[in-house]
Design an enzyme around this catalytic site. Structure first.
Site, PDB file in Angstrom:
ATOM      1  N   TYR A 197      -5.152  -4.356   7.815  1.00 55.37           N
ATOM      2  CA  TYR A 197      -5.141  -3.627   6.544  1.00 55.37           C
ATOM      3  C   TYR A 197      -4.556  -4.554   5.492  1.00 55.37           C
ATOM      4  CZ  TYR A 197      -3.803  -0.071   3.096  1.00 55.37           C
ATOM      5  OH  TYR A 197      -3.649   0.667   1.942  1.00 55.37           O
ATOM      6  N   ASP A 218      -2.056 -12.768   4.980  1.00 53.43           N
ATOM      7  CA  ASP A 218      -1.473 -11.587   4.358  1.00 53.43           C
ATOM      8  C   ASP A 218      -0.121 -11.350   5.026  1.00 53.43           C
ATOM      9  OD1 ASP A 218      -0.646  -9.139   3.551  1.00 53.43           O
ATOM     10  OD2 ASP A 218      -2.552  -8.111   3.900  1.00 53.43           O
ATOM     11  N   LYS A 230       6.678  -5.849  -0.063  1.00 54.34           N
ATOM     12  CA  LYS A 230       7.743  -5.246   0.752  1.00 54.34           C
ATOM     13  C   LYS A 230       9.101  -5.967   0.610  1.00 54.34           C
ATOM     14  CE  LYS A 230       4.334  -3.186   3.851  1.00 54.34           C
ATOM     15  NZ  LYS A 230       4.340  -1.750   3.642  1.00 54.34           N
TER      16      LYS A 230
HETATM   17  N1  HOZ Z   1       0.255   1.416   4.237  1.00 51.18           N
HETATM   18  C1  HOZ Z   1       1.626   1.652   4.574  1.00 51.18           C
HETATM   19  C2  HOZ Z   1       1.880   1.427   6.024  1.00 51.18           C
HETATM   20  N2  HOZ Z   1       1.218   0.337   6.621  1.00 51.18           N
HETATM   21  C3  HOZ Z   1       2.037   3.064   4.222  1.00 51.18           C
HETATM   22  C4  HOZ Z   1       2.593   3.130   2.873  1.00 51.18           C
HETATM   23  C5  HOZ Z   1       3.238   4.449   2.526  1.00 51.18           C
HETATM   24  O1  HOZ Z   1       2.738   5.493   2.917  1.00 51.18           O
HETATM   25  O2  HOZ Z   1       4.253   4.438   1.860  1.00 51.18           O
END
Ligand code: HOZ
Length: 426
Positions: free
Chosen positions: A144, A239, A267
């Site tokens: 992702y 990534d 992050k």
């Molecule tokens: N895409 C995030 C986890 N891989 C989740 C982000 C969120 O819901 O804060």
């Protein structure tokens, strides 16, 4: 457990916010039940709106590596906020963060700050296309890279959790430029490049996949991607939104000794504030406006408060011994969970790298998307709710990695292990 206020707030939210949440995986759709609404957080703990305390293994999906509301970070954030929340003009803090990233990561020669990981990956793809004059990109099933159009093809994270790995609303004319391969299958990459390597702008990969639970790269996989990209003039994008300063001081690229052309961050580099970055080879990054023809911009890019949080966080994370301590805690969590599984006769496995871990309801760690899909999701969902009731907050999906912070103590791990033993034995 009764969580009356969370339930009431969720009921109200559902009328006004799609699914009641601002990011899909938070909705608990895959595990069922009502999402917990939180009121505050400190160190390794979260408190919900009903006053219940939880040991947190999400850490805001990665950023909270120091634990929540770290006093040192809060102090610099407050000081930065007092000087103004946003200028839409350059500041010294942005330069200092750029200097810190360039000093920490040899592949980063120049870097652009943005406001999220999605912006970073979207921009990196555009830069790779602008640099090469090619349209095709390669990604890996279950990885992702945020919700940019070109990247929502066989994606992981919330998209996978909700059974929508490829999103509606992405024009097929665009999606057709995204080619998808199996993670850890270097032979398939070799074959694809033999057929059309000279038409591929970029390969984008999570060097440690963290959005289909945690999947480690097998020896040689990333190296083969590096060789193929070099041979064909393709931009290799790591990534590291999730792994950046989370798995080690040199990120995943430092652990595996690979130099990507571009890297994306998010992050941890924002310390809990909205901040991302993309950077890498100078000649590639010089395609970015205003130096080059690839446009990219943002009102809040390099936001002074976010940059202050990021700098304060990185300073601590890059201190000697930080990752050895963090990994020891994460390792002991994984060992305890596996021991609980063995004692209960439940086939689970776990592994970690730095402050990231995978807990799998299958007897061995997965090596690709197909393996991940063989997890016992029903057993995970039951476990998730039992842990929640015991005051342990895990990701509400069998397909997400977990996160440990430097604030987690041996007592937290012991409490978690006891809760897991009871949850698995029940
Ligand atoms: N895409 C995030 C986890 N891989 C989740 C982000 C969120 O819901 O804060």
């Amino acid at each position: 457990m009764n969580r009356p206020t969370s339930e009431a707030l969720f009921e109200r939210s559902r009328r006004l916010i799609p699914g009641g949440v601002n990011s899909p995986v938070r909705a608990f759709r895959s595990v069922g039940g009502t999402p917990v609404f939180f009121a505050r957080a400190q160190g390794a703990y979260l408190w919900d709106v009903d006053g219940q305390r939880y040991i947190d293994y999400i850490g805001s999906w990665g950023p909270a590596i120091l634990g929540h509301a770290d006093p040192g970070v809060l102090e610099v954030v407050a000081a930065a906020a007092r000087n103004g929340l946003s200028f839409g003009a350059p500041t010294e803090g942005e330069l200092r963060l750029a200097e810190a990233l360039v000093a920490a990561i040899p592949s980063i020669e120049t870097v652009r700050l943005v406001s999220s990981g999605t912006e970073a990956t979207m921009s990196a793809i555009r830069v790779a296309r602008g640099h090469t004059g090619r349209s095709r990109i390669v990604k890996f099933e279950g990885c992702y890279h945020g919700h940019g159009d070109s990247l929502l093809v066989k994606a992981g994270s919330g998209a996978l959790t909700l059974g929508q790995p490829s999103s509606a609303g992405v024009p097929p004319e665009l999606a057709q430029h995204t080619l998808v391969l199996d993670y850890n299958n270097a032979e398939a990459a070799e074959q694809l490049f033999a057929q059309m390597g000279d038409t591929i702008a970029a390969v984008i990969v999570e060097p440690i996949a963290g959005n289909m639970n945690l999947v480690l790269p097998e020896p040689g996989f990333l190296q083969r991607l590096r060789e193929l990209c070099t041979r064909h003039g393709t931009v290799l994008i790591f990534d590291e939104v999730m792994t950046g300063f989370r798995v080690g001081a040199g990120c995943a690229q430092g652990l595996y000794g690979i130099t990507p052309d571009l890297t994306t961050f998010g992050k941890v580099i924002g310390g809990g504030m909205p901040l991302g970055a993309f950077g890498g080879r100078r000649d590639v990054m010089e395609k970015v406006a205003p130096v080059g023809p690839v446009y990219q911009a943002g009102t809040l890019s390099g936001n002074p408060v976010a940059v202050a949080a990021g700098l304060a966080t990185l300073e601590r994370v890059l201190a000697p011994g930080f990752f050895a301590r963090l990994e020891a805690t994460t390792q002991s969590l994984c060992e305890s969970l596996c021991a609980a599984g063995r004692a209960a006769g439940v086939p689970i496995s776990a592994q970690c790298v730095g402050g990231m871990f995978g807990l799998y309801f299958r007897d061995s760690p997965p090596r690709n998307f197909a393996d991940v899909m063989q997890s016992d999701v029903t057993a995970f969902n039951t476990f998730f709710h039992r842990m929640l009731e015991a005051g342990v907050y895990l990701a509400p999906s069998a397909f997400e990695a977990g996160f440990v912070s430097i604030a987690h103590t041996a007592e937290d791990i012991a409490h978690t292990a006891q809760a897991a033993s009871r949850a698995l034995a029940a």
